[in-house]
Each structure stands twice: as C-alpha cells, then as structure tokens.
Design a protein around this motif. Structure first.
Motif, PDB file in Angstrom:
ATOM      1  N   GLU A 215      68.426  69.336  26.213  1.00 20.81           N
ATOM      2  CA  GLU A 215      68.849  70.288  25.197  1.00 20.81           C
ATOM      3  C   GLU A 215      69.543  69.563  24.057  1.00 20.81           C
ATOM      4  OE1 GLU A 215      70.054  74.402  26.882  1.00 20.81           O
ATOM      5  OE2 GLU A 215      70.865  72.936  28.308  1.00 20.81           O
ATOM      6  N   ILE A 216      69.219  69.973  22.837  1.00 20.46           N
ATOM      7  CA  ILE A 216      69.881  69.489  21.626  1.00 20.46           C
ATOM      8  C   ILE A 216      70.230  70.711  20.791  1.00 20.46           C
ATOM      9  CG2 ILE A 216      69.624  68.163  19.493  1.00 20.46           C
ATOM     10  CD1 ILE A 216      67.747  66.280  20.969  1.00 20.46           C
ATOM     11  N   ALA A 217      71.440  70.741  20.289  1.00 25.75           N
ATOM     12  CA  ALA A 217      71.900  71.896  19.525  1.00 25.75           C
ATOM     13  C   ALA A 217      70.929  72.230  18.396  1.00 25.75           C
ATOM     14  CB  ALA A 217      73.287  71.603  18.946  1.00 25.75           C
ATOM     15  N   GLY A 218      70.482  73.498  18.359  1.00 24.26           N
ATOM     16  CA  GLY A 218      69.607  73.972  17.301  1.00 24.26           C
ATOM     17  C   GLY A 218      68.128  73.813  17.553  1.00 24.26           C
ATOM     18  N   LEU A 219      67.743  73.150  18.663  1.00 19.20           N
ATOM     19  CA  LEU A 219      66.332  72.923  18.976  1.00 19.20           C
ATOM     20  C   LEU A 219      65.982  73.548  20.314  1.00 19.20           C
ATOM     21  CD1 LEU A 219      66.047  69.127  18.024  1.00 19.20           C
ATOM     22  CD2 LEU A 219      65.576  71.104  16.561  1.00 19.20           C
ATOM     23  N   GLU A 220      64.701  73.865  20.483  1.00 20.43           N
ATOM     24  CA  GLU A 220      64.239  74.370  21.772  1.00 20.43           C
ATOM     25  C   GLU A 220      64.296  73.252  22.813  1.00 20.43           C
ATOM     26  OE1 GLU A 220      63.150  77.484  22.817  1.00 20.43           O
ATOM     27  OE2 GLU A 220      63.990  78.147  20.906  1.00 20.43           O
ATOM     28  N   PRO A 221      64.705  73.572  24.044  1.00 18.18           N
ATOM     29  CA  PRO A 221      64.793  72.524  25.063  1.00 18.18           C
ATOM     30  C   PRO A 221      63.424  72.058  25.544  1.00 18.18           C
ATOM     31  CG  PRO A 221      65.347  74.658  25.998  1.00 18.18           C
ATOM     32  CD  PRO A 221      65.177  74.873  24.528  1.00 18.18           C
ATOM     33  N   THR A 222      63.423  70.891  26.153  1.00 16.86           N
ATOM     34  CA  THR A 222      62.256  70.377  26.871  1.00 16.86           C
ATOM     35  C   THR A 222      62.545  70.478  28.363  1.00 16.86           C
ATOM     36  OG1 THR A 222      61.563  68.829  25.144  1.00 16.86           O
ATOM     37  CG2 THR A 222      60.888  68.308  27.392  1.00 16.86           C
ATOM     38  N   THR A 223      61.619  71.080  29.097  1.00 20.71           N
ATOM     39  CA  THR A 223      61.755  71.233  30.546  1.00 20.71           C
ATOM     40  C   THR A 223      60.542  70.607  31.229  1.00 20.71           C
ATOM     41  OG1 THR A 223      62.988  73.298  30.291  1.00 20.71           O
ATOM     42  CG2 THR A 223      62.032  72.854  32.450  1.00 20.71           C
ATOM     43  N   ILE A 224      60.803  69.725  32.185  1.00 22.09           N
ATOM     44  CA  ILE A 224      59.744  68.997  32.872  1.00 22.09           C
ATOM     45  C   ILE A 224      60.029  69.006  34.376  1.00 22.09           C
ATOM     46  CG2 ILE A 224      58.804  66.669  33.276  1.00 22.09           C
ATOM     47  CD1 ILE A 224      57.724  67.944  30.765  1.00 22.09           C
ATOM     48  N   THR A 225      58.984  69.160  35.175  1.00 24.53           N
ATOM     49  CA  THR A 225      59.085  69.044  36.627  1.00 24.53           C
ATOM     50  C   THR A 225      58.381  67.771  37.074  1.00 24.53           C
ATOM     51  OG1 THR A 225      59.104  71.449  36.868  1.00 24.53           O
ATOM     52  CG2 THR A 225      58.554  70.151  38.825  1.00 24.53           C
ATOM     53  N   ILE A 226      59.009  67.058  38.000  1.00 28.66           N
ATOM     54  CA  ILE A 226      58.399  65.830  38.529  1.00 28.66           C
ATOM     55  C   ILE A 226      57.500  66.184  39.698  1.00 28.66           C
ATOM     56  CG2 ILE A 226      58.821  63.548  39.506  1.00 28.66           C
ATOM     57  CD1 ILE A 226      59.815  63.897  36.631  1.00 28.66           C
ATOM     58  N   GLY A 227      56.228  65.842  39.572  1.00 29.76           N
ATOM     59  CA  GLY A 227      55.268  66.134  40.616  1.00 29.76           C
ATOM     60  C   GLY A 227      55.058  64.952  41.539  1.00 29.76           C
ATOM     61  N   GLY A 228      54.003  65.041  42.314  1.00 25.67           N
ATOM     62  CA  GLY A 228      53.642  63.971  43.228  1.00 25.67           C
ATOM     63  C   GLY A 228      52.912  62.853  42.511  1.00 25.67           C
ATOM     64  N   PRO A 229      52.307  61.938  43.259  1.00 24.17           N
ATOM     65  CA  PRO A 229      51.605  60.810  42.634  1.00 24.17           C
ATOM     66  C   PRO A 229      50.375  61.286  41.852  1.00 24.17           C
ATOM     67  CG  PRO A 229      51.194  60.866  44.999  1.00 24.17           C
ATOM     68  CD  PRO A 229      52.268  61.879  44.730  1.00 24.17           C
ATOM     69  N   PRO A 230      49.873  60.454  40.929  1.00 30.47           N
ATOM     70  CA  PRO A 230      48.712  60.843  40.136  1.00 30.47           C
ATOM     71  C   PRO A 230      47.494  61.157  41.007  1.00 30.47           C
ATOM     72  CG  PRO A 230      49.726  58.835  39.282  1.00 30.47           C
ATOM     73  CD  PRO A 230      50.371  59.105  40.602  1.00 30.47           C
ATOM     74  N   GLN A 231      46.752  62.155  40.591  1.00 29.54           N
ATOM     75  CA  GLN A 231      45.529  62.532  41.298  1.00 29.54           C
ATOM     76  C   GLN A 231      44.356  62.391  40.342  1.00 29.54           C
ATOM     77  OE1 GLN A 231      45.510  63.400  44.584  1.00 29.54           O
ATOM     78  NE2 GLN A 231      47.729  63.044  44.591  1.00 29.54           N
ATOM     79  N   ASP A 232      43.426  61.516  40.649  1.00 29.53           N
ATOM     80  CA  ASP A 232      42.253  61.320  39.786  1.00 29.53           C
ATOM     81  C   ASP A 232      41.112  62.213  40.239  1.00 29.53           C
ATOM     82  OD1 ASP A 232      43.506  59.428  38.223  1.00 29.53           O
ATOM     83  OD2 ASP A 232      42.952  57.796  39.581  1.00 29.53           O
TER      84      ASP A 232
END
Length: 232
Positions: A215-232
C-alpha cells in the motif's frame, strides 16, 4: 516475411482511466532507501543507488497468484513505488523529468535472495536473482492528472496481515525526478517503460500460501498470493 513461431505480446498494465498501458521495459533502482541499503550490508553514503533491468514479461497484475520459483529457498518481497513513463527522452534535466511521467502505481520486486547474494558475492550479475518470471507484480496505474507526483506518504507491506515494511516516500535517497534524469543519461527512456524506485527496509521471505499487500498513500494497493512451483 512469415515467422517461424508466434511471439507473445507485451504485457498491458491497467490504468485508472480504463486504458491499457503497454509495458516496454522494466528498470529497477537498487538500494534507494538508506535503511534497506544498511540491512543488505551496504553504506548508502558511499554507495549510491544503481539500476538493473527485468523483462517486461515479469510484470503481472494485482490479484495474481504467482509461482514460487525453482532453484531458490529464499523468495523475498520488496515493496516499491512504480513510475510509468509516458514521454520519451534522453539526457533529461532534473527540472523537466516529471514531465515524462504518465502515472504511478504500487508494485513488488520479488527476488530469489539466495541467488542474488551468491551472485553478488562472486561479482556476477544479479539476473538469476532478480529477473524471474512473475517477479514484478504491478497495481493499477494512476495518471498524474489524478494523483499528481507523490513525493511523501506512507509505503507499507504486509504478509498475511502482519506489517513487514513501513516507510515514507520522503525517505527515498533519489527522488523520482533524479532517478529519471540519471536513467535518461544511460538510456533513452520510452513510453511504456516502468521504473521500480526501490524498497524500504524490512525485506524478508515468503512461502506458498502467503498473501502480500503493498500500500502507498493515494494509490490502489497491490495484492499477490504465493502459489506452488511453476507448472508448464
């Protein structure tokens, strides 16, 4: 001329006015908060910030679940103010630098810290630690007309609701105008470029299932979830 194969299109970031912002390049400022420079074992008075680059394809939108990348046991977050460039130029004077800004967003510079530090210790480039798939999450880009040029205001990061990073944009060693001026002396900046301006102290590791919010004052937040390992 026909192509041997199709090339994926460049990522398009979302803007607050409903338009898409095509991402051209990603530049990142290293050690731009004094406290973070010290926690990384550096002296900000002797070692000014510097730049490294990331592929445009590392940019992913807020709300994404990103893979925990391979070959690391220490995947870390870094909260950032992100500058979106809307006007190109070279050798830009500091007093005119902000004229080249389209807008601002929250963002993350996710880092394979163990690989970064190993490379640093051997005097090698940081690419394997920094230039990682899905490692540049980006929030909604707010235009300058909407938010002006934020030079002060809280920047915070939480993991699962617990505050991990907390500072003020006024703590930046190099403010945005200086960053743009210096960068434009190294490269011609272009519309679509993103500049990740550095992270405060408090960086740390995450694990699968963690939810990160910047979060930064005046800006929309960034929300991220950490998933499992990469799946090709």
């Amino acid at each position: 001329m026909s192509l041997s194969f199709e090339i994926p299109s460049a990522p398009v970031a979302a803007s607050s006015d409903g338009t898409g912002f095509p991402v051209r390049r990603v530049f990142c400022v290293g050690r731009n908060y004094a406290a973070h420079a010290r926690e990384m074992g550096r002296d900000p008075d002797r070692e000014p910030p510097f730049f490294f680059t990331k592929w445009a394809e590392t940019v992913v939108p807020t709300g994404s679940t990103i893979a925990y990348p391979q070959e690391t046991q220490d995947f870390q977050y870094e909260a950032e103010l992100v500058v979106a460039i809307g006007k190109g130029g070279r050798n830009i004077a500091v007093e005119h630098a902000l004229e080249h800004v389209y807008g601002y967003a929250t963002g993350l510079d996710m880092t394979r810290r163990d690989l970064q530090l190993a490379a640093r210790g051997q005097g090698r480039p940081w690419d394997t630690g920094k230039n990682v798939e899905q490692s540049s999450p980006l929030g909604l880009i707010h235009s300058v007309a909407e938010v002006g040029h934020p030079a002060t205001g809280a920047i915070t990061l939480t993991v699962n609701g617990q505050t991990k990073q907390e500072a003020d944009l006024a703590d930046l060693i190099w403010p945005v105008s200086d960053v743009i001026s210096f960068l434009s002396g190294l490269y011609r900046i272009e519309p679509g470029d993103l500049i990740y301006t550095g992270t405060p102290a408090g960086v740390g590791p995450v694990v699968t299932g963690d939810v990160i919010v910047v979060e930064i004052a005046g800006l929309e937040p960034t929300t991220i979830t950490i998933g499992g390992p990469p799946q090709d």
